[in-house]
Scaffold this active site. Structure first.
Site, PDB file in Angstrom:
ATOM      1  CB  CYS A 182      -0.543   0.365   1.326  1.00  0.00           C
ATOM      2  SG  CYS A 182       0.385   0.335   3.038  1.00  0.00           S
ATOM      3  CG  HIS A 234       3.560  -6.651  11.033  1.00  0.00           C
ATOM      4  ND1 HIS A 234       2.367  -6.386  11.099  1.00  0.00           N
ATOM      5  CD2 HIS A 234       4.793  -6.262  11.710  1.00  0.00           C
ATOM      6  CE1 HIS A 234       2.768  -6.306  12.365  1.00  0.00           C
ATOM      7  NE2 HIS A 234       4.049  -6.804  12.741  1.00  0.00           N
ATOM      8  CG  HIS A 277      -1.102  -4.585  15.951  1.00  0.00           C
ATOM      9  ND1 HIS A 277      -0.704  -3.553  15.612  1.00  0.00           N
ATOM     10  CD2 HIS A 277      -0.845  -5.805  14.281  1.00  0.00           C
ATOM     11  CE1 HIS A 277      -0.182  -3.894  14.117  1.00  0.00           C
ATOM     12  NE2 HIS A 277      -0.394  -4.991  13.266  1.00  0.00           N
ATOM     13  CD  GLU A 323      -2.480   0.982  13.213  1.00  0.00           C
ATOM     14  OE1 GLU A 323      -1.977  -0.232  11.767  1.00  0.00           O
ATOM     15  OE2 GLU A 323      -3.926   0.759  12.913  1.00  0.00           O
ATOM     16  CB  CYS A 331      -6.365   2.180   6.325  1.00  0.00           C
ATOM     17  SG  CYS A 331      -6.204   1.308   4.849  1.00  0.00           S
ATOM     18  CB  SER A 363       0.587  -8.845   7.968  1.00  0.00           C
ATOM     19  OG  SER A 363      -0.017  -8.022   6.956  1.00  0.00           O
ATOM     20  CB  SER A 364      -3.449  -7.233  11.265  1.00  0.00           C
ATOM     21  OG  SER A 364      -4.242  -7.357  11.228  1.00  0.00           O
ATOM     22  CG  ASN A 365      -2.750  -5.725   5.534  1.00  0.00           C
ATOM     23  OD1 ASN A 365      -2.854  -6.617   4.784  1.00  0.00           O
ATOM     24  ND2 ASN A 365      -1.537  -5.852   6.158  1.00  0.00           N
ATOM     25  CB  SER A 381       4.344  -5.760   4.733  1.00  0.00           C
ATOM     26  OG  SER A 381       3.532  -4.991   6.018  1.00  0.00           O
TER      27      SER A 381
END
Ligand code: SF4
Length: 463
Positions: free
Chosen positions: A114, A144, A238, A240, A341, A370-372, A437
């Site tokens: 992104c 991440h 996390h 963030e 986001c 990586s959460s996403n 990421s």
């Protein structure tokens, strides 16, 4: 007379010099003497609120969040050279579909790096060149992705040591950082305590925090102005969410809809206060009292959570406050701003489209923490499509083997995971996507291995 703040232990996730940023006050002032410019903190009557403290730090001459004109072009060249992919470019140019010898690859229409992540890595590259003779630290993984982080280490960037205690709380040790050093804050941001400590130390700060994350912090400021408790949809450990929570005065972190329902039930019907405090012991501000602090709430989120779940949690709290206080009083008890986001939303939407493509299996490339990325895996899993989440190409092969992370976070190994033919007897239809990421080059490396495995499998059939 100026002096540094008195020392006491901060309440969340930090372990550096027992520094208490809340003692920083309005009476501080800045001296501007060229390179020695730094903030000097004073004991005074009125403490700065969190927004003022953040603003003050960001105005420092040693705080940089725009990058460095003299090294920008070189850094951009490096980014393209290291992370772009001709194969993925070809896929994009052929309607996101590529057929090769009986294997059809369908790429999600939004995937990979992104702009917030790309910007963060580019800023780190620029900083490395700008401060070629300085020691550079980063307070956390910049993003991440294990290979990107390894790349930064190879460039001589030190990662601040961290340990996780028995409660799962993360503690950083910033004591090795010297005033002459440069410190990069990662894309997920850093806590207010960390920022204040580094500012006080006088080192150069390069802030790569994604503007979308800062937007969430601004929403928290608005909650505070409206005297609301911030309900943060996220994972309490996390990076963030730890940073985000540090900017809230009063907060409660809920990880999913089920936890949100528990809280809403408490708001409407009360309950066992001790059980509530136990359940959220790592996920609330110091001194949180559910009877006092749930009268007015605002919603915020970790930017990479499932957008539908964040929206559902917001609606649930809105309905709960409406039931408790009535529609005419709602605005005094509930506020919400859209802080999901765009990049997360687009990747999830593209995944929802991809799973409709009659696929045999899906490959998801991205960091295991990586959460996403893990939310993309969940979407495929919910549709019942075999899904393999790898962080690097090295997980694939040799032979028709794969090591992957499953939807429950367990590392699994599979043999003959790539079928020779599709479920309808023809081409194998492989869906591919990657987390925010993940550079395109790493997806290409995975696909190169998959093409090879498939070609070998086909030649076995032929024999
Ligand atoms: S996923 Fe969103 S919030 Fe996170 S770095 Fe990318 S653009 Fe920023």
């Amino acid at each position: 007379m100026f002096c540094f703040p008195s020392l006491s232990r901060p309440h969340i996730g930090t372990n550096f010099a027992d520094f208490d940023a809340s003692k920083v006050t309005l009476a501080h002032r800045r001296r501007s003497h060229g390179a020695s410019s730094r903030t000097v903190y004073a004991v005074a009557e009125r403490p700065l609120d969190k927004k003022q403290r953040r603003r003050e730090i960001m105005q420092s001459e040693k705080f940089n969040r725009r990058g460095f004109a003299s090294t920008k072009e070189e850094a951009q060249g490096l980014m393209v050279g290291e992370f772009s992919s001709e194969l993925l470019k070809a896929l994009r140019e052929s309607a996101y579909t590529l057929e090769r010898d009986g294997l059809t690859v369908l790429l999600a229409k939004a995937y990979g790096f992104c702009w917030g992540v790309e910007r963060a890595v580019a800023l780190a590259f620029e900083a490395r060149r700008q401060f070629a003779d300085k020691r550079i630290w980063i307070t956390n993984e910049i993003i991440h992705n294990p290979k990107v982080n390894t790349r930064l280490k190879e460039m001589g960037i030190f990662f601040v040591p961290e340990h996780v205690d028995e409660r799962g709380m993360r503690h950083k040790d910033l004591s090795g950082i010297e005033p002459s050093d440069v410190v990069i804050l990662p894309a997920f941001g850093a806590t207010l305590d960390e920022m204040t400590y580094l500012d006080r130390l006088g080192c150069q700060i390069v802030d790569t925090t994604c503007p979308w994350v800062s937007k969430v912090w601004n929403a928290l400021d608005k909650h505070q102005r409206a005297r609301c408790t911030s309900i943060i949809h996220g994972k309490w450990n996390h990076e963030e969410t730890i940073a985000t929570a540090s900017f809230a005065e009063t907060y409660l972190i809920v990880k999913d809809l089920e936890e949100a329902e528990y809280v809403c039930n408490y708001i409407l019907h009360g309950g066992d206060k001790e059980a509530f405090l136990n359940r959220f012991q790592n996920a609330m501000s110091a001194g949180f009292d559910p009877e006092r602090d749930l009268n007015a709430v605002g919603i915020a989120n970790q930017t990479t959570m499932m957008k539908n779940e964040t929206a559902a949690i917001g609606k649930l709290f809105e309905k709960t406050m409406m039931r408790k206080f009535g529609p005419t009083e709602l605005s005094k008890h509930f506020v919400a701003f859209n802080t999901i986001c765009d990049a997360t939303q687009e990747r999830q939407d593209a995944m929802l489209e991809l799973v409709e493509q009659d696929l045999d299996l899906i490959l998801v490339v991205g960091g295991f923490n990586s959460s996403n990325t893990s939310h993309l895996v969940e979407i495929a899993h919910q549709r019942g499509i075999p899904v393999y989440h790898v962080d690097t190409a090295e997980r694939i092969g040799p032979g028709n083997r794969i090591e992957y992370r499953d939807v429950h976070g367990q590392i699994q190994r599979a043999e003959y995971w790539l079928p020779k033919t599709g479920k309808h007897g023809g081409h194998v239809r492989l869906g591919v996507t990657s987390g925010a990421s993940t550079p395109d080059r790493y997806v290409e490396e995975c696909l190169d291995r998959i093409f090879l495995i498939h070609a070998l499998a086909k030649s076995e059939v032929a024999v």
